[in-house]
Design a protein around this motif. Structure first.
Motif, PDB file in Angstrom:
ATOM      1  N   GLY A   1       5.393   7.462   1.888  1.00 36.57           N
ATOM      2  CA  GLY A   1       5.776   6.667   2.820  1.00 36.57           C
ATOM      3  C   GLY A   1       5.386   6.213   3.924  1.00 36.57           C
ATOM      4  O   GLY A   1       6.182   6.024   4.517  1.00 36.57           O
ATOM      5  N   LEU A   2       4.171   4.988   2.994  1.00 35.11           N
ATOM      6  CA  LEU A   2       3.569   4.378   3.606  1.00 35.11           C
ATOM      7  C   LEU A   2       4.832   2.975   3.279  1.00 35.11           C
ATOM      8  O   LEU A   2       5.336   2.312   2.369  1.00 35.11           O
ATOM      9  CB  LEU A   2       2.563   4.354   2.883  1.00 35.11           C
ATOM     10  N   PRO A   3       4.904   2.355   4.988  1.00 34.10           N
ATOM     11  CA  PRO A   3       5.689   0.728   4.129  1.00 34.10           C
ATOM     12  C   PRO A   3       4.446  -0.500   3.657  1.00 34.10           C
ATOM     13  O   PRO A   3       3.649  -0.332   3.268  1.00 34.10           O
ATOM     14  CB  PRO A   3       5.480   0.489   6.296  1.00 34.10           C
TER      15      PRO A   3
ATOM     16  N   PRO B   1      11.667  -1.819   0.396  1.00 34.45           N
ATOM     17  CA  PRO B   1      13.102  -2.185   1.481  1.00 34.45           C
ATOM     18  C   PRO B   1      13.219  -3.340   2.906  1.00 34.45           C
ATOM     19  O   PRO B   1      13.909  -3.233   3.506  1.00 34.45           O
ATOM     20  CB  PRO B   1      13.794  -1.350   1.872  1.00 34.45           C
ATOM     21  N   HIS B   2      11.813  -3.518   2.759  1.00 31.87           N
ATOM     22  CA  HIS B   2      12.176  -5.063   4.030  1.00 31.87           C
ATOM     23  C   HIS B   2      11.219  -6.500   3.383  1.00 31.87           C
ATOM     24  O   HIS B   2      12.407  -6.661   3.979  1.00 31.87           O
ATOM     25  CB  HIS B   2      10.367  -4.436   4.631  1.00 31.87           C
ATOM     26  N   ALA B   3      10.712  -6.247   2.563  1.00 34.43           N
ATOM     27  CA  ALA B   3      10.361  -8.125   1.895  1.00 34.43           C
ATOM     28  C   ALA B   3       9.688  -7.317   0.144  1.00 34.43           C
ATOM     29  O   ALA B   3       8.942  -6.631   0.142  1.00 34.43           O
ATOM     30  CB  ALA B   3       9.518  -8.758   2.953  1.00 34.43           C
ATOM     31  N   VAL B   4      10.310  -8.935  -0.589  1.00 30.54           N
ATOM     32  CA  VAL B   4       9.870  -8.563  -1.644  1.00 30.54           C
ATOM     33  C   VAL B   4       9.152  -9.786  -1.424  1.00 30.54           C
ATOM     34  O   VAL B   4      10.215 -11.183  -1.421  1.00 30.54           O
ATOM     35  CB  VAL B   4      10.776  -8.730  -2.767  1.00 30.54           C
ATOM     36  N   VAL B   5       8.215 -10.296  -1.886  1.00 30.11           N
ATOM     37  CA  VAL B   5       7.280 -12.146  -2.148  1.00 30.11           C
ATOM     38  C   VAL B   5       7.775 -12.116  -3.274  1.00 30.11           C
ATOM     39  O   VAL B   5       6.906 -11.757  -4.421  1.00 30.11           O
ATOM     40  CB  VAL B   5       5.800 -11.983  -1.633  1.00 30.11           C
ATOM     41  N   PHE B   6       7.810 -13.369  -4.192  1.00 34.28           N
ATOM     42  CA  PHE B   6       8.305 -14.191  -5.061  1.00 34.28           C
ATOM     43  C   PHE B   6       7.211 -15.365  -5.184  1.00 34.28           C
ATOM     44  O   PHE B   6       7.493 -16.214  -4.812  1.00 34.28           O
ATOM     45  CB  PHE B   6       9.556 -14.687  -5.884  1.00 34.28           C
TER      46      PHE B   6
ATOM     47  N   ALA C   1       6.440  -6.891  11.715  1.00 36.15           N
ATOM     48  CA  ALA C   1       6.101  -6.791  12.806  1.00 36.15           C
ATOM     49  C   ALA C   1       6.963  -5.571  13.140  1.00 36.15           C
ATOM     50  O   ALA C   1       6.307  -4.764  14.528  1.00 36.15           O
ATOM     51  CB  ALA C   1       5.940  -8.233  13.737  1.00 36.15           C
ATOM     52  N   GLY C   2       8.209  -5.372  13.812  1.00 32.03           N
ATOM     53  CA  GLY C   2       9.153  -4.641  14.933  1.00 32.03           C
ATOM     54  C   GLY C   2       8.805  -3.138  13.595  1.00 32.03           C
ATOM     55  O   GLY C   2       9.327  -2.803  14.259  1.00 32.03           O
TER      56      GLY C   2
END
Length: 475
Positions: free
Chosen positions: A127-129, A207-212, A439-440
């Protein structure tokens, strides 16, 4: 991953690179913290054939290299057979090591390689971001129920597999998809029954960001449902504020280039490199060198031959075709040489493709496996290069490579727009975007701390240092 970790550090995040001890120097070079973490049995410290591997991994590497000689689909079949051992090794051990790392460091969030499936599954169960980092073609992340990990999303014109072979490959990768999804489900139900079971294992991402690490091309596949914001950084060459000229060759390399007439204002330089694994295909390296020497009489050629330099020595013999114009080395400073090159021959690896775009160097792409077929397609479609089948008969392969390189050297830049966009991007700008996205998020803790109970909140680490903002598991 180490370049992006450095970019996160430059963007204001207190960053730790978590990797094997062989790569600890990357953390020092990046200016980040270091934590030892092993998430895979595979090892590759620069030249795959020289890297000390476990017996099973070495045997799989040999089988894969032999399969590449039989063509695109046999190579992809070999990779499909190896998938579980390569990509889901020791999920319980990896989860335990990440849980222990988290208990010690207490970072706010993680950046995890899309292909490090054991680590990604561990972070999900705990359950880690997390932010997902895709190191290869965006098609590695299946967009919908018609796309599959291990099945190229596009093919270059030079390679058109038999439809019946493709159907057999499709059946194999669909089988892998279902097997992995069930493996993921079994682990989740056993160790994190409160977490939803992922619908598809290979589509599991942040679910936050996918970096390509890839340019923003309009025809790329969409992200799967539930994925976070796509952050396409274009390249991982450097982390400067603005694009610059890049690193320069060392004095020793300046002397080596001068020895083949490729110093400043000299012969056009062509770089040939097939990556850490595929440099073992010395038959292709030799055909490329012979073809360029024969069809580009003004050019000088540098070949990165890995463990196979001896196979190319006959080209350097007195009276041989390489006299005065060919340099063969086990490894080369690729980014530095790209600053001088007029063309490159490469295998369609993500780094080679994006580094060529960053440097403004067109390429002949020789795809063998993995996502290289989709990368070759993108190089053609963007105007950044041309693809050639690496398994043509040697004389025909040499002729096609040589003629293609000659056209690239003499032709105009057909990919100026995409190259300019790639240079305007980069890891620092992507890192700043990711830091803003993350950050949020509220403070996090392990759902179940090692040994039972709820993990405590943020606290100083054991050595008295402040806790990091982000940990980047890098194998």
């Amino acid at each position: 991953m180490s370049v992006f970790a450095r970019a996160l550090h430059r963007a204001g995040a207190d960053t730790v690179l978590a990797c094997g001890p062989d790569f600890a120097h990357l953390a020092e070079e990046a200016g980040t913290g270091f934590a030892e973490l092993i998430v895979t049995r595979n090892a590759n410290t620069g030249i795959a054939e020289r890297t000390e591997q476990a017996a099973g991994e070495a045997a799989r590497l040999r089988e894969f290299l032999e399969a590449t000689r039989d063509g695109a689909v046999p190579a992809l079949f070999a990779q499909a057979r190896h998938r579980r051992a390569d990509l889901l090794a020791d999920p319980d051990g990896v989860r335990e090591r990440i849980a222990a790392l988290h208990a010690r460091l207490r970072p706010d969030w993680y950046v995890v390689d899309l292909l490090a499936h054991s680590a990604a599954l561990a972070l999900y169960c705990l359950g880690l971001p997390r932010v997902t980092f895709c190191p290869g073609h965006p098609g590695y992340l299946p967009a919908d129920d018609t796309s599959w990990f291990g099945m190229p999303t596009a093919w270059p014109r030079a390679i058109r597999p038999d439809p019946a072979e493709l159907e057999r490959l499709r059946a194999a990768v669909i089988g892998n998809d279902r097997m992995f999804t069930e493996l993921f489900a079994t682990v989740v139900r056993r160790v994190a029954p409160h977490r939803p079971v992922p619908r598809r294992a290979f589509a599991l991402c942040s679910p936050h960001a996918v970096v390509f690490n890839y340019p923003d091309l309009p025809w790329l596949p969409a992200l799967p449902p539930g994925a976070g914001e796509a952050v396409r950084i274009g390249h991982c060459v450097g982390v400067g504020e603005e694009p610059g000229p890049g690193e320069a060759p060392t004095t020793a390399w300046e002397e080596r280039l001068a020895s083949i007439g490729a110093g400043p204002g000299g012969r056009p330089l062509v770089l040939v490199a097939l990556g850490t694994f595929l440099s073992a295909r010395d038959d292709v390296l030799r055909a490329a060198a012979e073809g360029i020497l024969a069809h580009c009489p003004r050019a000088a050629v540098v070949v990165a031959a890995g463990n196979r330099t001896a196979a190319l020595l006959p080209l350097l013999a007195p009276g041989g075709p390489g006299g005065g114009r060919l340099l063969v080395a086990d490894s080369v400073p690729q980014r530095a040489l790209l600053g001088r090159a007029r063309a490159m021959v490469h295998h369609g690896g993500n780094n080679s493709f994006t580094e060529c775009l960053w440097a403004g160097v067109p390429a002949v792409v020789l795809p063998f496996s993995s996502d290289q077929f989709a990368v070759a397609h993108d190089a053609e479609r963007s105007g950044a290069g041309v693809a050639v089948d690496p398994n043509l008969p040697p004389e025909e392969l040499a002729r096609r490579i040589g003629r293609a390189v000659a056209r690239l050297i003499e032709g105009s830049d057909g990919a100026a727009e995409v190259m300019a966009r790639v240079r305007e991007g980069g890891p620092l700008r992507g890192a700043r975007r990711v830091v803003r996205i993350m950050a949020g998020l509220p403070g996090t803790a392990l759902d179940a701390a090692p040994g039972g109970g709820t993990a405590p909140g943020r606290r100083p680490t054991g050595d008295g240092d402040a806790e990091p903002d982000v940990v980047v598991p890098a194998g």
